[in-house]
Design a protein around this motif. Structure first.
Motif, PDB file in Angstrom:
ATOM      1  N   SER A  75       0.831  -1.200   0.000  1.00  0.00           N
ATOM      2  CA  SER A  75       0.000   0.000   0.000  1.00  0.00           C
ATOM      3  C   SER A  75       0.869   1.255   0.000  1.00  0.00           C
ATOM      4  CB  SER A  75      -0.929   0.008   1.214  1.00  0.00           C
ATOM      5  OG  SER A  75      -1.851  -1.049   1.156  1.00  0.00           O
ATOM      6  N   THR A  76       1.926   1.230   0.800  1.00  0.00           N
ATOM      7  CA  THR A  76       2.842   2.376   0.853  1.00  0.00           C
ATOM      8  C   THR A  76       3.559   2.548  -0.478  1.00  0.00           C
ATOM      9  OG1 THR A  76       3.155   2.090   3.236  1.00  0.00           O
ATOM     10  CG2 THR A  76       4.832   3.348   2.055  1.00  0.00           C
ATOM     11  N   ARG A  77       4.000   1.450  -1.080  1.00  0.00           N
ATOM     12  CA  ARG A  77       4.665   1.515  -2.384  1.00  0.00           C
ATOM     13  C   ARG A  77       3.720   2.085  -3.444  1.00  0.00           C
ATOM     14  NH1 ARG A  77       8.851   2.386  -5.810  1.00  0.00           N
ATOM     15  NH2 ARG A  77       8.675   1.110  -7.687  1.00  0.00           N
ATOM     16  N   LEU A  78       2.468   1.644  -3.444  1.00  0.00           N
ATOM     17  CA  LEU A  78       1.476   2.173  -4.382  1.00  0.00           C
ATOM     18  C   LEU A  78       1.387   3.688  -4.271  1.00  0.00           C
ATOM     19  CD1 LEU A  78      -2.132   0.829  -4.914  1.00  0.00           C
ATOM     20  CD2 LEU A  78      -1.783   3.210  -4.328  1.00  0.00           C
ATOM     21  N   ARG A  79       1.283   4.169  -3.035  1.00  0.00           N
ATOM     22  CA  ARG A  79       1.121   5.607  -2.812  1.00  0.00           C
ATOM     23  C   ARG A  79       2.391   6.365  -3.199  1.00  0.00           C
ATOM     24  NH1 ARG A  79      -0.398   5.024   1.814  1.00  0.00           N
ATOM     25  NH2 ARG A  79       1.491   5.492   2.998  1.00  0.00           N
ATOM     26  N   THR A  80       3.546   5.823  -2.877  1.00  0.00           N
ATOM     27  CA  THR A  80       4.813   6.476  -3.209  1.00  0.00           C
ATOM     28  C   THR A  80       4.972   6.621  -4.721  1.00  0.00           C
ATOM     29  OG1 THR A  80       5.857   5.603  -1.210  1.00  0.00           O
ATOM     30  CG2 THR A  80       7.319   6.307  -2.987  1.00  0.00           C
ATOM     31  N   VAL A  81       4.654   5.557  -5.446  1.00  0.00           N
ATOM     32  CA  VAL A  81       4.764   5.599  -6.909  1.00  0.00           C
ATOM     33  C   VAL A  81       3.788   6.604  -7.502  1.00  0.00           C
ATOM     34  CG1 VAL A  81       4.414   4.255  -9.019  1.00  0.00           C
ATOM     35  CG2 VAL A  81       5.648   3.248  -7.096  1.00  0.00           C
TER      36      VAL A  81
ATOM     37  N   GLY B  12      -7.848   3.549  -1.890  1.00  0.00           N
ATOM     38  CA  GLY B  12      -8.148   4.209  -0.621  1.00  0.00           C
ATOM     39  C   GLY B  12      -9.531   3.848  -0.115  1.00  0.00           C
ATOM     40  N   GLY B  13     -10.503   3.786  -1.035  1.00  0.00           N
ATOM     41  CA  GLY B  13     -11.863   3.409  -0.652  1.00  0.00           C
ATOM     42  C   GLY B  13     -11.955   1.975  -0.176  1.00  0.00           C
ATOM     43  N   VAL B  14     -11.202   1.079  -0.813  1.00  0.00           N
ATOM     44  CA  VAL B  14     -11.164  -0.320  -0.377  1.00  0.00           C
ATOM     45  C   VAL B  14     -10.597  -0.413   1.036  1.00  0.00           C
ATOM     46  CG1 VAL B  14     -10.079  -2.561  -0.795  1.00  0.00           C
ATOM     47  CG2 VAL B  14     -11.032  -1.272  -2.705  1.00  0.00           C
ATOM     48  N   LEU B  15      -9.506   0.294   1.278  1.00  0.00           N
ATOM     49  CA  LEU B  15      -8.911   0.296   2.615  1.00  0.00           C
ATOM     50  C   LEU B  15      -9.905   0.813   3.652  1.00  0.00           C
ATOM     51  CD1 LEU B  15      -5.415   1.766   1.656  1.00  0.00           C
ATOM     52  CD2 LEU B  15      -5.846  -0.588   2.401  1.00  0.00           C
TER      53      LEU B  15
ATOM     54  N   PHE C 260     -13.257   0.830   3.474  1.00  0.00           N
ATOM     55  CA  PHE C 260     -14.371  -0.102   3.650  1.00  0.00           C
ATOM     56  C   PHE C 260     -13.990  -1.234   4.597  1.00  0.00           C
ATOM     57  CE2 PHE C 260     -16.626  -3.990   2.536  1.00  0.00           C
ATOM     58  CZ  PHE C 260     -17.948  -3.569   2.591  1.00  0.00           C
ATOM     59  N   TRP C 261     -12.811  -1.847   4.367  1.00  0.00           N
ATOM     60  CA  TRP C 261     -12.442  -2.993   5.188  1.00  0.00           C
ATOM     61  C   TRP C 261     -11.976  -2.582   6.577  1.00  0.00           C
ATOM     62  CZ3 TRP C 261     -14.411  -7.423   4.187  1.00  0.00           C
ATOM     63  CH2 TRP C 261     -14.825  -7.692   2.877  1.00  0.00           C
ATOM     64  N   ALA C 262     -11.464  -1.370   6.731  1.00  0.00           N
ATOM     65  CA  ALA C 262     -11.195  -0.862   8.079  1.00  0.00           C
ATOM     66  C   ALA C 262     -12.504  -0.737   8.855  1.00  0.00           C
ATOM     67  CB  ALA C 262     -10.481   0.488   8.009  1.00  0.00           C
ATOM     68  N   ASP C 263     -13.537  -0.216   8.194  1.00  0.00           N
ATOM     69  CA  ASP C 263     -14.854  -0.122   8.838  1.00  0.00           C
ATOM     70  C   ASP C 263     -15.362  -1.499   9.257  1.00  0.00           C
ATOM     71  OD1 ASP C 263     -14.906   2.621   8.433  1.00  0.00           O
ATOM     72  OD2 ASP C 263     -16.208   2.518   6.660  1.00  0.00           O
ATOM     73  N   ILE C 264     -15.241  -2.472   8.339  1.00  0.00           N
ATOM     74  CA  ILE C 264     -15.749  -3.821   8.611  1.00  0.00           C
ATOM     75  C   ILE C 264     -15.025  -4.461   9.787  1.00  0.00           C
ATOM     76  CG2 ILE C 264     -15.867  -6.172   7.672  1.00  0.00           C
ATOM     77  CD1 ILE C 264     -18.049  -4.261   6.623  1.00  0.00           C
ATOM     78  N   VAL C 265     -13.703  -4.350   9.825  1.00  0.00           N
ATOM     79  CA  VAL C 265     -12.948  -4.972  10.918  1.00  0.00           C
ATOM     80  C   VAL C 265     -13.231  -4.255  12.229  1.00  0.00           C
ATOM     81  CG1 VAL C 265     -10.646  -5.537  11.785  1.00  0.00           C
ATOM     82  CG2 VAL C 265     -11.173  -5.827   9.356  1.00  0.00           C
ATOM     83  N   GLU C 266     -13.328  -2.928  12.196  1.00  0.00           N
ATOM     84  CA  GLU C 266     -13.591  -2.163  13.413  1.00  0.00           C
ATOM     85  C   GLU C 266     -14.968  -2.462  13.995  1.00  0.00           C
ATOM     86  OE1 GLU C 266     -10.810   1.753  12.302  1.00  0.00           O
ATOM     87  OE2 GLU C 266     -12.992   1.843  12.128  1.00  0.00           O
ATOM     88  N   GLN C 267     -15.958  -2.718  13.152  1.00  0.00           N
ATOM     89  CA  GLN C 267     -17.332  -2.922  13.645  1.00  0.00           C
ATOM     90  C   GLN C 267     -17.709  -4.405  13.722  1.00  0.00           C
ATOM     91  OE1 GLN C 267     -19.314  -0.741  10.506  1.00  0.00           O
ATOM     92  NE2 GLN C 267     -20.000  -2.594   9.468  1.00  0.00           N
TER      93      GLN C 267
ATOM     94  N   GLU D 280      -3.276   7.340   2.697  1.00  0.00           N
ATOM     95  CA  GLU D 280      -2.371   7.076   3.823  1.00  0.00           C
ATOM     96  C   GLU D 280      -3.159   6.883   5.125  1.00  0.00           C
ATOM     97  OE1 GLU D 280       1.760   8.853   5.749  1.00  0.00           O
ATOM     98  OE2 GLU D 280       0.515  10.141   4.483  1.00  0.00           O
ATOM     99  N   GLU D 281      -4.163   7.713   5.326  1.00  0.00           N
ATOM    100  CA  GLU D 281      -4.986   7.612   6.541  1.00  0.00           C
ATOM    101  C   GLU D 281      -5.733   6.287   6.594  1.00  0.00           C
ATOM    102  OE1 GLU D 281      -8.970   9.741   8.464  1.00  0.00           O
ATOM    103  OE2 GLU D 281      -7.911  10.692   6.792  1.00  0.00           O
ATOM    104  N   GLN D 282      -6.319   5.869   5.469  1.00  0.00           N
ATOM    105  CA  GLN D 282      -7.107   4.632   5.468  1.00  0.00           C
ATOM    106  C   GLN D 282      -6.210   3.402   5.564  1.00  0.00           C
ATOM    107  OE1 GLN D 282     -10.206   4.982   6.035  1.00  0.00           O
ATOM    108  NE2 GLN D 282     -10.000   7.208   5.718  1.00  0.00           N
ATOM    109  N   GLU D 283      -5.019   3.474   5.001  1.00  0.00           N
ATOM    110  CA  GLU D 283      -4.064   2.374   5.179  1.00  0.00           C
ATOM    111  C   GLU D 283      -3.736   2.203   6.660  1.00  0.00           C
ATOM    112  OE1 GLU D 283       0.654   1.705   4.950  1.00  0.00           O
ATOM    113  OE2 GLU D 283      -0.182   2.814   3.254  1.00  0.00           O
ATOM    114  N   ALA D 284      -3.461   3.301   7.333  1.00  0.00           N
ATOM    115  CA  ALA D 284      -3.130   3.241   8.759  1.00  0.00           C
ATOM    116  C   ALA D 284      -4.290   2.669   9.564  1.00  0.00           C
ATOM    117  CB  ALA D 284      -2.758   4.629   9.264  1.00  0.00           C
ATOM    118  N   ARG D 285      -5.505   3.055   9.204  1.00  0.00           N
ATOM    119  CA  ARG D 285      -6.690   2.536   9.916  1.00  0.00           C
ATOM    120  C   ARG D 285      -6.824   1.027   9.766  1.00  0.00           C
ATOM    121  NH1 ARG D 285     -11.949   4.115   8.040  1.00  0.00           N
ATOM    122  NH2 ARG D 285     -12.676   3.020   9.895  1.00  0.00           N
ATOM    123  N   LEU D 286      -6.700   0.540   8.533  1.00  0.00           N
ATOM    124  CA  LEU D 286      -6.883  -0.896   8.313  1.00  0.00           C
ATOM    125  C   LEU D 286      -5.758  -1.691   8.965  1.00  0.00           C
ATOM    126  CD1 LEU D 286      -8.360  -3.290   7.172  1.00  0.00           C
ATOM    127  CD2 LEU D 286      -7.218  -2.895   4.974  1.00  0.00           C
ATOM    128  N   VAL D 287      -4.535  -1.234   8.830  1.00  0.00           N
ATOM    129  CA  VAL D 287      -3.410  -1.940   9.443  1.00  0.00           C
ATOM    130  C   VAL D 287      -3.592  -2.000  10.960  1.00  0.00           C
ATOM    131  CG1 VAL D 287      -0.939  -1.782   9.939  1.00  0.00           C
ATOM    132  CG2 VAL D 287      -1.756  -1.494   7.592  1.00  0.00           C
TER     133      VAL D 287
END
Length: 265
Positions: A17-23, A49-52, A54-61, A87-94
């Motif tokens: 995810s970080t590599r994707l964003r850096t590129v 970012g939207g995928v990250l 969505f799944w952060a929401d799912i895991v959190e709830q 970057e924010e959504q990656e951090a949330r899901l991780v």
């Protein structure tokens, strides 16, 4: 078995995810994505970012699934804001995955209703979209062969072969063995037919399909051989077949190829 440890899935999810964003940070926002020609770099960044998110929401709830009236959140308008959003959504899901037990119950679109499904699926989502970003920018780097091997199995067993529980897969008794040359793994696939009626839409399905199966103890009808990265990219329509080799019954292979020659999301 091709599965990785959950800590490894999380490590790959973060790194890719970080590599994707850096590129993409150094890419023209309007650059076209070769693997998804209708997308620009900005579309790719917003999509992942939207995928990250969505799944952060799912895991959190967990174990609750998405609301019946769920709609995709609006994405930031500017490219810089999209980068920050990703970057924010990656951090949330991780963080959500790191705090969860993979065996815990959690909603997924699959028959596997655990947090562990999200560990694995999102590691592969990040891997393929990282490849999208690198192809868009012309900066392709090697895919991890162990993760890509698991990606081949996941594509065949879940993304192409994981039919919904309301339908029935009937095998034809014809098999393709996919040999991963650089890691020594072999994945067996049986050709067959999927039938059933979607209870939500009412759509009737009666079509050729595949299922990943255990070694049947007999010779395969056809064999497909290639490096892990090339097989994984090919299955996701992000690469050609020039480094793949086919042997055995061509009719069986062609039938297999027709099933997997379609876009998967």
């Amino acid at each position: 078995m091709t599965r990785l440890a959950f800590d490894d899935y999380l490590r790959h999810l973060r790194a890719d995810s970080t590599r994707l964003r850096t590129v993409l940070a150094g890419c023209d926002p309007e650059a076209r994505v070769p693997g998804c020609p209708d997308w620009t770099a900005a579309n790719l960044l917003g999509h992942h970012g939207g995928v990250l998110q969505f799944w952060a929401d799912i895991v959190e709830q967990r174990p609750a699934g998405p609301d019946d009236d769920w709609t995709e959140p609006e994405k930031p308008a500017s490219y810089d804001d999209l980068l920050a959003y990703h970057e924010e959504q990656e951090a949330r899901l991780v963080a959500a995955l790191a705090a969860a037990d993979p065996a815990e119950e959690a909603w997924t679109w699959s028959s596997e209703q655990t947090v562990g499904f999200t560990f694995r699926r999102q590691a592969h989502e990040a891997l393929i979209h990282r490849l999208d970003a690198e192809q868009t920018a012309g900066e392709v780097t090697p895919l991890d062969p162990v993760l890509a091997t698991d990606g081949v199995e996941e594509a065949l067993a879940v993304m192409f072969g994981g039919g919904p529980t309301w339908g029935t897969f009937t095998g034809y008794g014809r098999h393709v063995r996919v040999d991963v040359a650089d890691t020594g793994a072999s994945i067996w696939v049986e050709l067959g037919r999927f039938t059933g009626t979607d209870p939500e839409s009412g759509k009737v399905y009666d079509e050729d399909d595949i299922a990943a199966v255990a070694d049947p103890g007999s010779e395969p009808d056809a064999v497909l051989v290639g490096p892990a990265a090339d097989l994984d990219a090919w299955l996701w329509r992000r690469g050609g077949d020039d480094r793949l080799e086919v042997s055995g019954d061509r009719t069986t292979y062609d039938a297999f190829r027709r099933v997997v020659n379609q876009a998967i999301e």
